[in-house]
Write a protein that holds these residues in place. Structure first.
Motif, PDB file in Angstrom:
ATOM      1  N   TYR A  36       0.719  -1.336   0.180  1.00 45.88           N
ATOM      2  CA  TYR A  36      -0.163  -0.054   0.028  1.00 45.88           C
ATOM      3  C   TYR A  36       0.714   1.183  -0.171  1.00 45.88           C
ATOM      4  O   TYR A  36       1.809   1.274   0.505  1.00 45.88           O
ATOM      5  CB  TYR A  36      -1.274   0.101   1.579  1.00 45.88           C
ATOM      6  CG  TYR A  36      -1.950  -0.955   1.040  1.00 45.88           C
ATOM      7  CD1 TYR A  36      -2.703  -1.123   0.292  1.00 45.88           C
ATOM      8  CD2 TYR A  36      -1.716  -1.980   1.958  1.00 45.88           C
ATOM      9  CE1 TYR A  36      -3.924  -1.910   0.335  1.00 45.88           C
ATOM     10  CE2 TYR A  36      -2.372  -3.559   1.986  1.00 45.88           C
ATOM     11  CZ  TYR A  36      -3.774  -3.419   1.223  1.00 45.88           C
ATOM     12  OH  TYR A  36      -4.394  -4.009   0.732  1.00 45.88           O
ATOM     13  N   HIS A  59      -3.395   0.245  -3.625  1.00 49.44           N
ATOM     14  CA  HIS A  59      -2.734  -0.786  -3.822  1.00 49.44           C
ATOM     15  C   HIS A  59      -3.143  -0.486  -5.276  1.00 49.44           C
ATOM     16  O   HIS A  59      -3.801  -0.758  -5.951  1.00 49.44           O
ATOM     17  CB  HIS A  59      -4.364  -1.971  -2.766  1.00 49.44           C
ATOM     18  CG  HIS A  59      -3.016  -3.178  -2.609  1.00 49.44           C
ATOM     19  ND1 HIS A  59      -3.246  -3.904  -4.129  1.00 49.44           N
ATOM     20  CD2 HIS A  59      -2.529  -3.985  -1.971  1.00 49.44           C
ATOM     21  CE1 HIS A  59      -2.206  -5.229  -4.062  1.00 49.44           C
ATOM     22  NE2 HIS A  59      -1.888  -4.500  -2.366  1.00 49.44           N
ATOM     23  N   GLU A  60      -1.847  -0.925  -5.726  1.00 50.14           N
ATOM     24  CA  GLU A  60      -1.871  -1.243  -7.499  1.00 50.14           C
ATOM     25  C   GLU A  60      -2.945  -2.444  -7.345  1.00 50.14           C
ATOM     26  O   GLU A  60      -2.511  -3.607  -6.930  1.00 50.14           O
ATOM     27  CB  GLU A  60      -0.023  -1.802  -7.061  1.00 50.14           C
ATOM     28  CG  GLU A  60      -0.096  -1.507  -8.593  1.00 50.14           C
ATOM     29  CD  GLU A  60       1.351  -1.720  -9.425  1.00 50.14           C
ATOM     30  OE1 GLU A  60       1.250  -2.795  -9.920  1.00 50.14           O
ATOM     31  OE2 GLU A  60       2.367  -1.494  -8.171  1.00 50.14           O
ATOM     32  N   THR A  61      -3.394  -2.166  -8.749  1.00 57.20           N
ATOM     33  CA  THR A  61      -4.535  -2.902  -9.221  1.00 57.20           C
ATOM     34  C   THR A  61      -4.353  -3.053 -10.796  1.00 57.20           C
ATOM     35  O   THR A  61      -3.508  -2.228 -11.797  1.00 57.20           O
ATOM     36  CB  THR A  61      -5.498  -2.552  -8.760  1.00 57.20           C
ATOM     37  OG1 THR A  61      -6.473  -3.249  -9.139  1.00 57.20           O
ATOM     38  CG2 THR A  61      -6.173  -0.858  -9.859  1.00 57.20           C
ATOM     39  N   ASP A  62      -4.811  -4.083 -11.441  1.00 56.68           N
ATOM     40  CA  ASP A  62      -4.653  -4.142 -12.976  1.00 56.68           C
ATOM     41  C   ASP A  62      -5.738  -3.279 -13.209  1.00 56.68           C
ATOM     42  O   ASP A  62      -6.831  -3.248 -13.049  1.00 56.68           O
ATOM     43  CB  ASP A  62      -4.971  -5.270 -13.492  1.00 56.68           C
ATOM     44  CG  ASP A  62      -5.173  -5.828 -14.753  1.00 56.68           C
ATOM     45  OD1 ASP A  62      -4.874  -4.414 -16.028  1.00 56.68           O
ATOM     46  OD2 ASP A  62      -5.763  -6.756 -15.216  1.00 56.68           O
ATOM     47  N   LEU A  66     -10.937  -3.052 -13.114  1.00 62.96           N
ATOM     48  CA  LEU A  66     -11.817  -1.624 -12.699  1.00 62.96           C
ATOM     49  C   LEU A  66     -12.872  -1.753 -13.064  1.00 62.96           C
ATOM     50  O   LEU A  66     -13.561  -2.105 -14.017  1.00 62.96           O
ATOM     51  CB  LEU A  66     -10.546   0.198 -13.072  1.00 62.96           C
ATOM     52  CG  LEU A  66      -9.474  -0.073 -12.402  1.00 62.96           C
ATOM     53  CD1 LEU A  66      -9.317   1.507 -13.086  1.00 62.96           C
ATOM     54  CD2 LEU A  66      -9.335  -0.017 -10.626  1.00 62.96           C
ATOM     55  N   ASP A  70     -15.646   1.681  -8.547  1.00 62.20           N
ATOM     56  CA  ASP A  70     -13.705   1.667  -7.931  1.00 62.20           C
ATOM     57  C   ASP A  70     -13.541   2.920  -7.453  1.00 62.20           C
ATOM     58  O   ASP A  70     -14.029   4.456  -8.422  1.00 62.20           O
ATOM     59  CB  ASP A  70     -13.393   0.950  -8.494  1.00 62.20           C
ATOM     60  CG  ASP A  70     -13.628  -0.479  -8.449  1.00 62.20           C
ATOM     61  OD1 ASP A  70     -14.965  -0.970  -7.838  1.00 62.20           O
ATOM     62  OD2 ASP A  70     -12.668  -1.050  -9.514  1.00 62.20           O
ATOM     63  N   VAL A  72     -10.125   5.057  -7.503  1.00 67.11           N
ATOM     64  CA  VAL A  72      -8.734   5.350  -8.319  1.00 67.11           C
ATOM     65  C   VAL A  72      -8.041   6.124  -7.302  1.00 67.11           C
ATOM     66  O   VAL A  72      -7.742   7.436  -7.617  1.00 67.11           O
ATOM     67  CB  VAL A  72      -8.079   4.743  -9.483  1.00 67.11           C
ATOM     68  CG1 VAL A  72      -9.768   3.423  -9.426  1.00 67.11           C
ATOM     69  CG2 VAL A  72      -9.431   6.011 -10.072  1.00 67.11           C
ATOM     70  N   GLY A 124      -3.667   3.131  -8.755  1.00 65.29           N
ATOM     71  CA  GLY A 124      -3.642   1.628  -8.057  1.00 65.29           C
ATOM     72  C   GLY A 124      -4.992   1.681  -7.648  1.00 65.29           C
ATOM     73  O   GLY A 124      -6.045   3.328  -7.426  1.00 65.29           O
ATOM     74  N   ILE A 125      -5.472   1.242  -6.298  1.00 69.98           N
ATOM     75  CA  ILE A 125      -7.219   1.084  -6.110  1.00 69.98           C
ATOM     76  C   ILE A 125      -6.999   1.692  -4.721  1.00 69.98           C
ATOM     77  O   ILE A 125      -6.259   1.697  -3.981  1.00 69.98           O
ATOM     78  CB  ILE A 125      -7.819  -0.163  -6.020  1.00 69.98           C
ATOM     79  CG1 ILE A 125      -9.587   0.612  -6.289  1.00 69.98           C
ATOM     80  CG2 ILE A 125      -7.832  -0.932  -5.349  1.00 69.98           C
ATOM     81  CD1 ILE A 125     -10.945  -0.568  -6.389  1.00 69.98           C
ATOM     82  N   ALA A 127      -7.920   1.696  -0.631  1.00 66.44           N
ATOM     83  CA  ALA A 127      -8.254   0.554  -0.367  1.00 66.44           C
ATOM     84  C   ALA A 127      -8.668   1.285   1.116  1.00 66.44           C
ATOM     85  O   ALA A 127     -10.252   0.892   1.486  1.00 66.44           O
ATOM     86  CB  ALA A 127      -6.924  -0.465   0.044  1.00 66.44           C
TER      87      ALA A 127
END
Length: 182
Positions: A36, A59-62, A66, A70, A72, A124-125, A127
């Motif tokens: 994070y 947190h990194e996300t693909d 998405l 969400d 981001v 990322g998203i 959290a």
């Protein structure tokens, strides 16, 4: 007696300063061990979900995973880091459309961000967030904030040395039988 009170006060301030520094370090560094990254929330575009002065943990996300709704964090075209809500994902164009949930028109409808964000700009998203922690982080990373911290540390060190030396001189006199204990 007054020196003892002053020494106790300086010691209490030193202790609070150390506790605050350790707590801030833990809040900024520990989450990084779990993937994070913290960012300070500097505007009210996502209130009340992310209040100004909060620290949001991302947190990194693909980006292809998405979904609308969400929250981001991404790089805007000018390089600024922004945290907004996704309202649209265009897999073909490889972009997302975002909006600040507090950014509304006169009729009360949400205003979409002017530019779509390319997938490559997504950090990322979001959290979770910790209210008020962003204020501390933002202050500590400015030149004036760093100067204030250094000044407080220097004053505490000088006060400790002065109060410690006068106390140790008195203790030395008492040990030799030269001091007045009255």
């Amino acid at each position: 007696m007054a020196k003892r009170i002053a020494a106790s006060l300086v010691h209490a301030i030193e202790t609070l300063f150390v506790i605050a520094a350790v707590a801030l370090a833990v809040a900024l560094l520990l989450p990084r061990l779990f993937g994070y990254t913290p960012y300070a929330v500097l505007s009210g575009s996502m209130e009340p979900e992310l209040p100004v002065g909060s620290m949001v943990y991302v947190h990194e996300t693909d980006p292809t995973a998405l979904q609308p709704g969400d929250v981001v964090t991404f790089y805007r075209s000018d390089g600024a880091v922004v945290t907004h809500q996704v309202y649209e994902v265009d897999a073909e164009a490889r972009t997302i459309g975002t909006q600040g949930i507090a950014n509304k028109d006169a009729d009360g409808s949400l205003v979409h961000d002017a530019q779509a964000t390319p997938f490559s700009g997504v950090i990322g998203i979001a959290a979770f967030c910790i209210p008020y922690l962003g204020y501390a982080e933002a202050f500590c990373t400015t030149p004036s904030g760093l100067l204030a911290i250094i000044a407080v540390l220097a004053l505490l060190a000088v006060a400790s040395l002065l109060l410690g030396k006068s106390g140790s001189r008195r203790a030395g006199r008492r040990a030799r039988g030269c001091g007045n204990d009255g």
